[in-house]
Enzyme design. Structure first.
Site, mmCIF file in Angstrom:
data_model
loop_
_atom_site.group_PDB
_atom_site.id
_atom_site.type_symbol
_atom_site.label_atom_id
_atom_site.label_comp_id
_atom_site.label_asym_id
_atom_site.label_seq_id
_atom_site.Cartn_x
_atom_site.Cartn_y
_atom_site.Cartn_z
ATOM 1 N N CYS A 100 90.725 27.638 22.512
ATOM 2 C CA CYS A 100 91.559 27.866 21.315
ATOM 3 C C CYS A 100 92.625 28.940 21.585
ATOM 4 O O CYS A 100 92.379 29.918 22.285
ATOM 5 C CB CYS A 100 90.654 28.318 20.172
ATOM 6 S SG CYS A 100 91.532 28.824 18.689
ATOM 7 N N ASP A 112 85.609 53.654 12.234
ATOM 8 C CA ASP A 112 86.949 53.522 12.795
ATOM 9 C C ASP A 112 87.682 54.866 12.879
ATOM 10 O O ASP A 112 88.882 54.928 13.038
ATOM 11 C CB ASP A 112 87.645 52.403 11.974
ATOM 12 C CG ASP A 112 89.097 52.553 11.727
ATOM 13 O OD1 ASP A 112 89.719 53.096 12.598
ATOM 14 O OD2 ASP A 112 89.613 52.101 10.707
ATOM 15 N N CYS A 140 95.398 32.024 17.396
ATOM 16 C CA CYS A 140 95.896 33.362 17.025
ATOM 17 C C CYS A 140 97.108 33.735 17.882
ATOM 18 O O CYS A 140 98.073 34.311 17.370
ATOM 19 C CB CYS A 140 94.786 34.407 17.139
ATOM 20 S SG CYS A 140 93.965 34.458 18.731
ATOM 21 N N CYS A 162 96.418 36.771 12.460
ATOM 22 C CA CYS A 162 95.579 36.323 13.594
ATOM 23 C C CYS A 162 94.141 36.078 13.162
ATOM 24 O O CYS A 162 93.382 35.412 13.871
ATOM 25 C CB CYS A 162 95.662 37.298 14.764
ATOM 26 S SG CYS A 162 94.970 38.926 14.430
HETATM 27 FE FE1 SF4 Z 1 90.900 30.964 18.379
HETATM 28 FE FE2 SF4 Z 1 91.922 33.429 18.414
HETATM 29 FE FE3 SF4 Z 1 89.902 32.859 16.759
HETATM 30 FE FE4 SF4 Z 1 89.466 33.016 19.403
HETATM 31 S S1 SF4 Z 1 90.117 34.681 18.039
HETATM 32 S S2 SF4 Z 1 88.726 31.385 18.038
HETATM 33 S S3 SF4 Z 1 91.393 32.184 20.200
HETATM 34 S S4 SF4 Z 1 91.997 31.981 16.676
#
Ligand code: SF4
Length: 351
Positions: free
Chosen positions: A194, A136, A197, A247
């Site tokens: 999904c 990084d 996040c 997230c």
């Molecule tokens: Fe869900 Fe975000 Fe994980 Fe993708 S990164 S599976 S959209 S929580």
């Protein structure tokens, strides 16, 4: 070079504590245009080092970093799951430090491991090999390369995610001047429909195309940001005083990681939930001693105490008033300003 050597390299990487390893080529990373668009839109905030000509060109062409590069070994090193903090206070007068920062600074701990892998490869081939390694720290699109090396997919939260392991790991890369068999890229996208996040991010920092607006990201605001935290964002920081794991914490792929692939114990060296009032009184000497060789040092005392003051303002507890009043005389203007904001917030709440 043979599959046999590759297997040996991956075995040594495992012995060194890496949980994933894959090989890709030094060709241009697939999402370089996304990166350039992100920079051009100013989403990198004040991280100017990401945007200069050198940074752009090197990210587009790893051979500008190491002209002899024939292969790139991409590795993942685990860090603790934020859920597994040792029992410590979690009330509003305690802050929260991102899980990646609980151990000794990974830049220091991974260095030796990466050097050991290079030494092993050189001993196997019988001669020195041009190489360059990063964790990084280099001008390299490491998640893109990791995806192409088969380590996982880039989630909507921009983290690299492995379907069995989740995303609580650092990435590291070794550019090598030898040809090794290339791994298959990871082509599936398991995010599907999904949006957990995106929904959970307190500042709505997550953008389309698997990018983040650093101007809004709590990790940026509390670590890389050297100036003030915009007033309208301060309440959204809650008690997050160094980084943010939200997230990743909500991601379904981090709920049941394959325990067999992760260490049973981590070398946690700091309190993940520090006492905010005590932290606000840290002198420069105490701060340096407490966070020596720890990632928190990156924020410097003035950045860390700025964050502590914001968290105390958000806690809204009058018990913090004497400590904040004392901070009005701090040597750092940044700390004084944020302490003033916090005091006003607590006093307003009391009315
Ligand atoms: Fe869900 Fe975000 Fe994980 Fe993708 S990164 S599976 S959209 S929580």
């Amino acid at each position: 070079m043979s599959q046999k050597l590759l297997k040996k390299i991956k075995d040594v990487a495992k012995e060194e504590g890496f949980i994933l390893a894959g090989i890709t080529s030094p060709k241009a990373p697939p999402h370089i245009s996304t990166y350039l668009d992100w920079i051009d839109a100013g989403r990198h905030a004040a991280m100017g080092y990401l945007a200069d000509d050198r940074a752009r060109k090197r990210r587009a062409n790893p051979r500008l970093i190491l002209p002899e590069a024939e292969s790139i070994l991409v590795l993942a090193a685990p860090y603790p799951d934020p859920k597994f903090a040792e029992a410590s206070e979690k009330d509003s007068l305690h802050g929260q430090i991102s899980a990646y920062a609980w151990e000794d600074d990974y830049h220091l701990t991974l260095k030796e491991k990466l050097q050991n892998i290079v030494a092993f490869i050189e001993s196997e081939v019988g001669h020195p090999i041009p190489n360059r390694w990063y964790t990084d720290t280099g001008p390299i699109l490491e998640r893109d390369l990791a995806q192409r090396a088969g380590l996982g997919w880039i989630g909507k939260n921009t983290c690299l995610i492995h379907p069995k392991i989740g995303s609580y790991f650092f990435l590291a890369e070794i550019l090598l001047g030898i040809k090794l068999p290339i791994d298959e890229p990871f082509t599936a996208d398991h995010c599907g429909t999904c949006t957990r996040c995106l929904d959970a991010c307190p500042t709505q920092a997550i953008l389309p195309k698997r990018t983040i607006d650093a101007n809004l990201c709590i990790s940026y605001l509390t670590i890389e940001n050297k100036g003030e935290i915009p007033e309208e964002l301060r309440p959204k920081l809650g008690n997050l005083v160094f980084g943010c794991d939200i997230c990743q914490e909500v991601c379904p792929w981090n709920q049941k990681p394959d325990r067999s692939s992760r260490p049973v114990r981590f070398g946690i060296k700091i309190d993940p939930h520090p006492n905010l009032i005590a932290e606000l009184s840290l002198t420069p000497q105490e701060f340096n001693k407490k966070f020596k060789k720890k990632p928190v040092k990156r924020a410097k005392r003035r950045g860390y105490l700025r964050n502590i003051a914001v968290a105390l303002g958000n806690a809204g507890d009058p018990v913090a008033i004497p400590a904040l009043e004392k901070a009005l005389d701090d040597i750092e203007p940044l700390v004084r300003d944020h302490a003033k904001w916090a005091l006003n917030k607590i006093k307003l709440k009391g009315k």
